[in-house]
Design a protein around this motif. Structure first.
Motif, short mmCIF file in Angstrom:
data_model
loop_
_atom_site.label_atom_id
_atom_site.label_comp_id
_atom_site.label_asym_id
_atom_site.label_seq_id
_atom_site.Cartn_x
_atom_site.Cartn_y
_atom_site.Cartn_z
N SER A 198 0.85 -1.20 0.00
CA SER A 198 0.00 0.00 0.00
C SER A 198 0.88 1.23 0.00
O SER A 198 1.95 1.25 0.61
N VAL A 199 0.41 2.29 -0.68
CA VAL A 199 1.17 3.54 -0.78
C VAL A 199 0.26 4.68 -0.34
O VAL A 199 -0.79 4.91 -0.95
N LYS A 200 0.65 5.40 0.71
CA LYS A 200 -0.17 6.50 1.23
C LYS A 200 -0.04 7.73 0.34
O LYS A 200 1.03 8.04 -0.18
N VAL A 256 -8.05 3.52 -2.43
CA VAL A 256 -8.84 3.27 -1.22
C VAL A 256 -8.96 4.59 -0.45
O VAL A 256 -7.95 5.25 -0.18
N VAL A 257 -10.22 4.98 -0.11
CA VAL A 257 -10.47 6.16 0.71
C VAL A 257 -10.61 5.68 2.16
O VAL A 257 -11.52 4.91 2.48
N GLU A 258 -9.68 6.09 3.02
CA GLU A 258 -9.67 5.64 4.40
C GLU A 258 -10.61 6.47 5.24
O GLU A 258 -10.56 7.70 5.22
N GLY A 259 -11.48 5.81 5.96
CA GLY A 259 -12.45 6.50 6.82
C GLY A 259 -13.74 6.75 6.07
O GLY A 259 -13.76 7.36 5.00
N GLU A 260 -14.83 6.26 6.65
CA GLU A 260 -16.13 6.41 6.01
C GLU A 260 -16.50 7.89 5.92
O GLU A 260 -16.41 8.64 6.88
N GLY A 261 -16.92 8.31 4.73
CA GLY A 261 -17.32 9.69 4.52
C GLY A 261 -16.17 10.66 4.38
O GLY A 261 -16.38 11.89 4.35
N ARG A 283 -4.30 12.88 2.56
CA ARG A 283 -4.13 12.17 3.81
C ARG A 283 -5.17 11.06 3.98
O ARG A 283 -4.98 10.14 4.80
N ASN A 284 -6.27 11.12 3.22
CA ASN A 284 -7.32 10.10 3.32
C ASN A 284 -7.19 9.03 2.24
O ASN A 284 -8.02 8.12 2.17
#
Length: 498
Positions: free
Chosen positions: A326-328, A433-438, A445-446
């Motif tokens: 995974s790559v942020k 991938v979008v981290e965190g719902e909404g 950062r997301n």
């Protein structure tokens, strides 16, 4: 090579000692005792105790010495019929042996009729003059000895005679000085002559080595580009690993621009192959390695995990390596662009020596000829492949995939490039991938990019399969780390692309 008959070795040996010689796959490097005779014959024996049983010999006047830049002790002796792969015990030994070869080859070159180093009339006359002056010095020496005896006998009795003898002695000494001076001049002239001849010979030798190497590389390509010496698997892996480590530290070079042909949006000849590969890796991306028995864990390095994946082909079960990471802060589209775009690839992939676009098949598929830097002891390789980039869905954060697949192209036919042709099937599957719902999709950062990466490589030529597999396992994490860091720096402070 020694033909089995008893070989008479010249008693005047100019160089001898132990050197390791490559024998065969089973026994590898073995210590042998070598002797170089004054007539230029290099002979080796099982040991110093077996000098009556030579195992082989070569004429050094009919060979070329090749030194390996990656090893301070390795050198090869190449003749038209045989090659000896040798390894000295230390670097000083290699220098001594190579110096002995050069001296003997130079001596031969000045004695053979028709050679560029054949003595001309002036050089022969110089030898005659020098011998004459040496004879004069010997006469002066004998005269001086007699005069000194005469002086000692008359010193107590005859002062007049003493003066005469001293005058004679002075003349003798003056003659010695003059003759010695002439000898020095002759030697200096000879030194200048030999320096000039040596320079001519070195220039010719350099040209011949260049021509030989070019012909040897072409010959290897035509017969299948077999590398040599055939190291065992551990030695082969160690040598390749060392060179790859050096490449990792290379500075970034400026890419060379190439001209592209006009794109053709029709269905191209690689289209069906690419779609088949895409279907395969879309299915892989949906699998859970922790629950599927066909995924066998191999190693883990931070967020990067490597698995061995089994696959059925007909009646056979084969396996290949798959890496997950995974790559942020990077989207799938951005990661695919970094991997696919030639100008960006040259900035982070230091294994590439040169590449050229051969043909543009459509907007996202290009045929490339790529020359890889040589990794000793392997021969230098090239690849002709189609690189295809494709968006897999129309969602707000679509998945992307890049497939690099070997192919043939009429501009660079196999066997004509002068390199060993490798075959590849490389896939980089990218999912945003979008981290965190909404969470917002406008904030890096997301965002992260999940990657499925696999590279199947047939290096061509000769290379131990276990070494190729071990190198692949070693390089996967390094490659993914390198491209991930480059992608993060490349897209930093830029609008996101999906």
């Amino acid at each position: 090579m020694f033909n089995g008959e008893r070989h008479i070795i010249d008693l005047n040996v100019v160089q001898e000692g132990e050197i390791q010689k490559w024998t065969n796959y089973i026994h590898g490097w073995q210590v042998r005792y070598f002797q170089l005779s004054c007539d230029g014959i290099l002979t080796y024996f099982l040991s110093s105790n077996d000098l009556d049983c030579p195992r082989g010999s070569v004429n050094i006047h009919k060979m070329v010495t090749q030194v390996h830049p990656s090893s301070e002790v390795r050198f090869d002796l190449v003749t038209p019929t045989v090659t000896w792969y040798l390894r000295c015990l230390n670097s000083n030994d290699r220098v001594k042996w190579r110096t002995a070869f050069i001296i003997q080859q130079d001596d031969k070159s000045i004695s053979e009729e028709g050679s560029a180093m054949l003595l001309n009339e002036s050089s022969l006359q110089a030898v005659s003059d020098l011998n004459l002056k040496l004879d004069e010095l010997e006469s002066f020496k004998q005269s001086l000895s007699v005069q000194m005896s005469d002086i000692r006998s008359i010193i107590p009795t005859d002062a007049t005679n003493l003066s005469h003898q001293l005058t004679v002695l002075q003349a003798t000494v003056a003659g010695i000085v003059a003759t010695t001076s002439t000898c020095i001049d002759l030697l200096q002239d000879r030194e200048t002559f030999w320096k000039d001849q040596l320079k001519v010979e070195k220039d010719k030798r350099t040209q011949m080595e260049i021509l030989y190497k070019a012909g040897e590389r072409e010959r290897k390509e035509l017969i299948g580009a077999q590398e040599g010496p055939h190291l065992n698997e551990d030695e082969f892996f160690d040598a390749v690993e060392s060179t790859l480590d050096k490449m990792d530290n290379l500075e970034v070079t400026t890419p060379t621009k190439t001209e592209n042909k006009d794109a053709d949006n029709s269905k191209h000849f690689m289209f069906d192959q690419m779609q088949e590969i895409i279907r395969k890796y879309m299915e892989l991306s949906r699998q859970d390695p922790e629950k599927d028995d066909s995924w066998q864990p191999v190693s883990k390095d931070g967020v990067t995990k490597i698995y061995r994946k089994g696959e059925e082909k007909g009646d056979m079960m084969i396996d290949f390596l798959v890496a997950l990471t995974s790559v942020k802060g990077v989207t799938a589209a951005e990661m695919a662009e970094v991997f696919h775009t030639k100008e960006l690839k040259l900035q982070w992939d230091h294994t590439i020596e040169a590449d050229k676009v051969l043909e543009v098949l459509d907007e996202h598929c290009t045929i490339i000829h790529q020359i890889l830097k040589r990794v000793w002891p392997a021969a230098q390789r090239d690849i002709v492949y189609a690189s295809h980039k494709q968006k897999l869905d129309e969602s707000p954060t679509p998945d992307w995939i890049v497939c690099n697949k070997s192919c043939e192209h009429m501009t660079v036919p196999r066997g004509t490039s002068g390199y060993c042709r490798a075959e590849i099937e490389v896939v980089l599957y990218c999912k945003t991938v979008v981290e965190g719902e909404g969470s917002s999709t406008t904030d890096r950062r997301n965002i992260r990019c999940d990657i499925v990466y696999s590279a199947t490589v047939n290096p061509g030529g000769w290379a131990p399969s276990s070494a190729v597999r071990a190198i692949s396992q070693r390089e996967y994490p390094k490659f993914l780390k390198k491209i991930s860091e480059f992608a993060q720096n490349h897209v930093k402070n830029t609008p996101m692309k999906f």
